[in-house]
Design an enzyme around this catalytic site. Structure first.
Site, PDB file in Angstrom:
ATOM      1  N   GLU A 487       0.858  -1.193   0.000  1.00 59.92           N
ATOM      2  CA  GLU A 487       0.000   0.000   0.000  1.00 59.92           C
ATOM      3  C   GLU A 487       0.895   1.245   0.000  1.00 59.92           C
ATOM      4  O   GLU A 487       1.749   1.388   0.870  1.00 59.92           O
ATOM      5  CB  GLU A 487      -0.877  -0.021   1.260  1.00 59.92           C
ATOM      6  CG  GLU A 487      -1.852  -1.197   1.267  1.00 59.92           C
ATOM      7  CD  GLU A 487      -2.252  -1.629   2.674  1.00 59.92           C
ATOM      8  OE1 GLU A 487      -2.059  -0.872   3.630  1.00 59.92           O
ATOM      9  OE2 GLU A 487      -2.750  -2.763   2.803  1.00 59.92           O
ATOM     10  N   GLU A 518      -3.928  -6.693   3.253  1.00 64.39           N
ATOM     11  CA  GLU A 518      -2.666  -7.221   3.776  1.00 64.39           C
ATOM     12  C   GLU A 518      -2.505  -8.733   3.549  1.00 64.39           C
ATOM     13  O   GLU A 518      -1.417  -9.202   3.211  1.00 64.39           O
ATOM     14  CB  GLU A 518      -2.532  -6.907   5.276  1.00 64.39           C
ATOM     15  CG  GLU A 518      -2.220  -5.448   5.590  1.00 64.39           C
ATOM     16  CD  GLU A 518      -3.426  -4.517   5.496  1.00 64.39           C
ATOM     17  OE1 GLU A 518      -4.560  -5.022   5.352  1.00 64.39           O
ATOM     18  OE2 GLU A 518      -3.252  -3.293   5.577  1.00 64.39           O
ATOM     19  N   GLN A 540       2.169  -1.856   5.548  1.00 64.72           N
ATOM     20  CA  GLN A 540       2.445  -0.451   5.850  1.00 64.72           C
ATOM     21  C   GLN A 540       2.909  -0.224   7.296  1.00 64.72           C
ATOM     22  O   GLN A 540       3.873   0.489   7.530  1.00 64.72           O
ATOM     23  CB  GLN A 540       1.217   0.383   5.531  1.00 64.72           C
ATOM     24  CG  GLN A 540       1.561   1.836   5.327  1.00 64.72           C
ATOM     25  CD  GLN A 540       0.470   2.536   4.532  1.00 64.72           C
ATOM     26  OE1 GLN A 540      -0.590   2.848   5.064  1.00 64.72           O
ATOM     27  NE2 GLN A 540       0.729   2.792   3.264  1.00 64.72           N
ATOM     28  N   ASP A 543       1.367  -2.750  13.061  1.00 66.26           N
ATOM     29  CA  ASP A 543       0.048  -3.000  13.665  1.00 66.26           C
ATOM     30  C   ASP A 543      -0.874  -3.754  12.701  1.00 66.26           C
ATOM     31  O   ASP A 543      -1.721  -4.530  13.122  1.00 66.26           O
ATOM     32  CB  ASP A 543      -0.610  -1.668  14.038  1.00 66.26           C
ATOM     33  CG  ASP A 543       0.317  -0.808  14.865  1.00 66.26           C
ATOM     34  OD1 ASP A 543       0.080  -0.667  16.066  1.00 66.26           O
ATOM     35  OD2 ASP A 543       1.310  -0.305  14.305  1.00 66.26           O
ATOM     36  N   TYR A 544      -0.719  -3.505  11.407  1.00 65.93           N
ATOM     37  CA  TYR A 544      -1.632  -4.103  10.424  1.00 65.93           C
ATOM     38  C   TYR A 544      -1.160  -5.454   9.914  1.00 65.93           C
ATOM     39  O   TYR A 544      -1.830  -6.102   9.112  1.00 65.93           O
ATOM     40  CB  TYR A 544      -1.886  -3.111   9.273  1.00 65.93           C
ATOM     41  CG  TYR A 544      -2.317  -1.777   9.831  1.00 65.93           C
ATOM     42  CD1 TYR A 544      -3.298  -1.725  10.816  1.00 65.93           C
ATOM     43  CD2 TYR A 544      -1.699  -0.593   9.455  1.00 65.93           C
ATOM     44  CE1 TYR A 544      -3.667  -0.525  11.402  1.00 65.93           C
ATOM     45  CE2 TYR A 544      -2.071   0.615  10.030  1.00 65.93           C
ATOM     46  CZ  TYR A 544      -3.047   0.639  11.012  1.00 65.93           C
ATOM     47  OH  TYR A 544      -3.414   1.822  11.601  1.00 65.93           O
ATOM     48  N   HIS A 585      -0.456   2.830  15.811  1.00 64.37           N
ATOM     49  CA  HIS A 585       0.785   3.163  15.092  1.00 64.37           C
ATOM     50  C   HIS A 585       1.991   3.043  16.010  1.00 64.37           C
ATOM     51  O   HIS A 585       3.006   3.671  15.797  1.00 64.37           O
ATOM     52  CB  HIS A 585       0.712   4.579  14.501  1.00 64.37           C
ATOM     53  CG  HIS A 585      -0.321   4.698  13.422  1.00 64.37           C
ATOM     54  ND1 HIS A 585      -1.633   4.976  13.684  1.00 64.37           N
ATOM     55  CD2 HIS A 585      -0.224   4.548  12.090  1.00 64.37           C
ATOM     56  CE1 HIS A 585      -2.316   4.998  12.555  1.00 64.37           C
ATOM     57  NE2 HIS A 585      -1.488   4.743  11.567  1.00 64.37           N
TER      58      HIS A 585
END
Ligand SMILES: Cc1ncc(C[n+]2csc(CCOP(=O)(O)OP(=O)(O)O)c2C)c(N)n1
Length: 796
Positions: A487, A518, A540, A543-544, A585
């Site tokens: 991304e 993801e 990115q 956390d994701y 984040h």
């Protein structure tokens, strides 16, 4: 290999081919029926078979060409047999969990039977030539988890066709390879299925996904699974039109031999020639024996449904079609049925004998060992073991260990013999279950020699992201197979501009943007890496990564282990994390990752020079790896090296950042910067801290550097940003149990981590959530206070 049927062939060849197909479906069915009995009589633990799905798999095999890939699931035994990649004996060897890779080539007994793959690397870790063979990626049990990888397998064809620079006939002939997926109707309810389909439609890749629809997912029927009760109805909006790209969608009945063949041929052609994704909804399939050996379908199917399934069984309808079309007589078909029944029985018996043979030999060795003890109870137990029809290694080992317990009161030379027999037995047997978690060949990144970073005398200090960017630039020039995607990765060169401007140099496919998805970004990477490219899949923010964690854990991290080293996936997952601002984040969920991703390397560089050196090393080896860059480090100044793309960090080694004699403080990533500042302050207070950067959580400190440091300081403090008992507990376990530091500690080992909750937003949120400068000073100081309260009076 079952052949393509064309209108040009003679009746004799046509008949031969049809009967060959009939033979495979009958053989496959006989295997399924026998297989279930083996479980129900206790000879195998669990069985899941392809009965009721035989005929469409024959059609798929006819359209499947060399160089193509399958990404499927546990129903596909007929397909695997039809492409000559599975013998009946191998299927039974899988059922009996035979650990010999020559007998059970799929997983050496590690996976339940019914999970298939083909060899992709040789025993030296070198890639085999994929374009000369039929390829299958390795199945997993988790429903729909074959889908993200399927996207990558198909994407590789698109890239090989489009990008001259990737050209390599070992992996692709002009991108002509189709990736064939299979999935059950109920598994299409998973998010992974929809995410993958969307990705395939967006990118227009040569992927044919076949849905084997028997209207149930174990006991739950399609009315609960799928909107409108039909996946092809639900996906009608995906159908391509004259003006808009999309999927080609076919619906075909699973018992209709001529139409199945026609449909699969057409699907293959469309995908192969035009790189258009195709969905084949194969309806009216059945499950003659129910879902698996765990239960019986009479519990949840109505009598009418059960009767309907009998009448519409694809093998039965194929038989009727052969007779109606006067292709063969009853007698001819009967002969085939009889001989396939025999073949299946022989295969089952041979596989059973072969699985027991080595185990019996091992038991005989134990009997010899126990006979000389003169202990009548043990001798009796050993003789019973030899006669045991379901003898296994668990029983052998348990008896040996129990014997040792019994003999402990009167130790003798026989006790010693038994002890060494058990030791040798473990050395011989344990690798059958535990080897190949990581690449053990010369192609491992651990075999890559490190190269130091060098600087010009007047080297400038630059924003750290520039080092990363220029290093990637050097790598892209050097490695023609390298590509990165994610991304905001392409046009803007990632959100922190570590790839700034590289798309305009290396093109939209090599530095590429992707939608927000993801799991399939990682899946794409898996498929591409399996097909010889060197992808870096970018997530990115750390956390994701949770969105992709299931695929990384179930597919990527287990691949080398679950194929016992027959497949490898050198995918690098790049992400950035640790300390920034707020709940989503600032993640540093390292404990979760190190526990879920055994089988991958997990690297945590403290700055961008180290990160660059890690990428440089990984691209020389063949391992899956996760690299977590430090999210708040991109604008910090670092000295610009003059050997970008060349210097290499040795994976699995620590680096001592500061020498000291009082406490060994280990940490990693962003926290390390705070730790170093705290160490300076502590120095002023008379505390001399040795600071070690772990750098690589998996593998962990291969040189036992931390132990060497603790030998000097006799004190240990571990600092990270994860929750209490997360990353620090992993590190402590490594140090206490593997490096045995307990005996060299003068103070209790101490961990300092973040609070148990997610980090709150803002500077205060950070200060009161994560370990800060003051916390580190006080925790280290407290250790010294406990040791010498006079010299280090209590602080608070
Ligand atoms: C993620 C996940 N959830 C649940 C299961 C348990 N499970 C195994 S197979 C299955 C049903 C699958 O049905 P379908 O996709 O129609 O395939 P079929 O077995 O009928 O061919 C379920 C729920 C699983 N393996 N993985």
């Amino acid at each position: 290999m079952t052949k393509v049927l064309t209108s040009e062939i003679s009746f004799t060849s046509f008949k031969e081919e049809v009967l060959k197909d009939y033979e495979i479906v009958c053989l496959s069915r006989a295997m399924s029926l026998l297989g279930r009995k083996e479980v129900l009589t206790g000879k195998a633990k669990f069985g899941i078979f392809g009965d009721g799905k035989e005929l469409p798999q024959i059609a798929m095999a006819k359209a499947f060409q060399k160089g193509d890939f399958r990404s499927g699931y546990y129903r596909d035994q007929t397909f695997m047999m039809a492409i000559d990649s599975l013998t009946p004996q191998q299927l039974f060897a899988g059922l009996y969990a035979h650990t010999d890779p020559n007998q059970e080539p799929m997983s050496s007994g590690r996976q339940m039977g019914g999970h298939y793959n083909t060899d992709l690397i040789d025993k030296n870790g070198t890639w085999l030539r994929q374009t000369d063979r039929y390829n299958s990626s390795s199945d997993v049990s988790c429903t729909a988890a074959q889908m993200p990888r399927l996207v990558g397998l198909a994407m590789a064809s698109k890239l090989y066709r489009k990008e001259e620079v990737f050209h390599d006939t070992k992996f692709s002939l002009n991108g002509n390879e189709v990736a064939w997926g299979t999935i059950g109707n109920a598994s299409t309810s998973e998010g992974l299925f929809f995410e993958s389909l969307n990705a395939a439609g967006v990118h227009q890749i040569p992927m044919v996904i076949s849905i084997w629809d028997d209207e149930y997912g174990i006991s739950v029927d399609n009315s609960y699974q799928t909107i409108k009760g039909s996946i092809s109805d639900a996906l009608a909006g995906f159908q391509r039109s004259k003006t808009k790209a999309g999927f080609e969608i076919f619906i075909v009945k699973g018992w209709d031999y001529p139409n199945l063949i026609h449909t699969f041929q057409k699907a293959g052609e469309i995908a192969r020639t035009h790189h258009v994704p195709v969905l084949i909804h194969v309806t009216e399939l059945t499950q003659p024996q129910g879902h698996s050996t765990s239960g019986s379908h009479e519990r949840y199917k109505s009598d009418d449904r059960l009767e309907w399934e009998k009448e519409n069984d694809c093998n039965r309808k194929f038989r009727a079609w052969i007779l109606d079309s006067k292709i063969a007589t009853e007698t001819e078909l009967y002969e085939i049925e009889k001989s396939t029944q025999q073949q299946a029985t022989n295969a089952k018996n041979d596989a059973w004998e072969s699985s027991l043979k080595p185990i019996r030999k091992e038991a005989e060795q134990l009997v010899d060992c126990l006979t000389v003890t003169g202990n009548q109870d043990l001798i009796k137990a050993a003789n019973l073991l030899i006669k045991d029809k379901s003898i296994n290694r668990k029983k052998i080992t348990s008896l040996a260990r129990k014997s040792l317990r019994i003999m402990r009161q009167n130790p003798s030379s026989q006790t010693k013999d038994l002890q060494s027999w058990i030791k040798r037995y473990f050395e011989q047997i344990q690798p059958k279950f535990s080897s190949n978690l990581y690449n053990e060949t010369q192609t491992s990144s651990l075999q890559v020699d490190p190269i130091g970073v060098t600087y010009d005398d007047d080297a400038t200090q630059v924003d750290a992201r520039i080092i990363l960017r220029d290093n990637f630039k050097a790598l892209f020039k050097k490695n023609s197979k390298l590509l990165v995607f994610g991304e905001d990765t392409g046009k803007i060169g990632d959100v922190n501009q570590g790839l700034e401007g590289l798309q305009s140099i290396f093109g939209v496919e090599r530095v590429a943007d992707r939608g927000i998805r993801e799991a399939t970004i990682v899946g794409e990477g898996i498929g591409m890496a399996i097909r010889g490219l060197r992808p870096i899949a970018e997530i990115q923010y750390l956390d994701y990564l949770l969105y992709a964690l299931q695929i990384m854990s179930d597919d990527l991290a287990t691949l080398h282990y679950r194929t016992n080293g027959k497949q490898v996936c050198p995918l690098i997952v790049r992400t950035r994390g640790h300390r920034l601002e707020g709940i989503w984040h600032s993640g540093s969920q390292m404990g979760g990752l190190v526990h879920n991703l055994r089988g991958m390397f997990i690297l945590v560089p403290r700055n961008m020079t180290q990160a660059a050196g890690m990428y440089n090393t990984l691209l020389e080896g063949n391992d899956p790896a996760l690299v977590i860059e430090s999210l708040n480090g991109y604008r910090i100044k670092e000295k610009l090296p003059n050997n970008l793309g060349e210097f290499r960090v040795q994976i699995g080694t620590t680096e001592t950042m500061r020498k000291g004699k009082d406490i060994t403080l280990v940490s990693y990533g962003s926290t390390l910067r705070i730790v170093l500042k705290a160490a300076e302050e502590l120095h002023k207070m008379g505390v001399d801290i040795e600071v070690i950067d772990i750098q690589s959580l998996i593998p962990f400190d291969l040189g036992s550097d931390i132990r060497k440091s603790v030998e000097k300081t006799n004190r240990l403090l571990i600092v990270d940003e994860d929750v209490p008992g997360g990353g620090t507990a992993y590190i402590l376990n490594e140090l206490l149990e593997k490096q045995q530091i307990f005996s060299i500690l003068d103070s209790k080992p101490k961990t300092l981590s973040a609070r148990a909750h997610r980090p709150a937003y803002g500077s205060d949120g950070d200060y009161f959530s994560k370990p800060n400068f003051d916390d580190i000073i006080e925790t280290a100081y407290e250790l010294m206070h406990e040791f010498d309260p006079k010299k280090f009076p209590k602080l608070n």
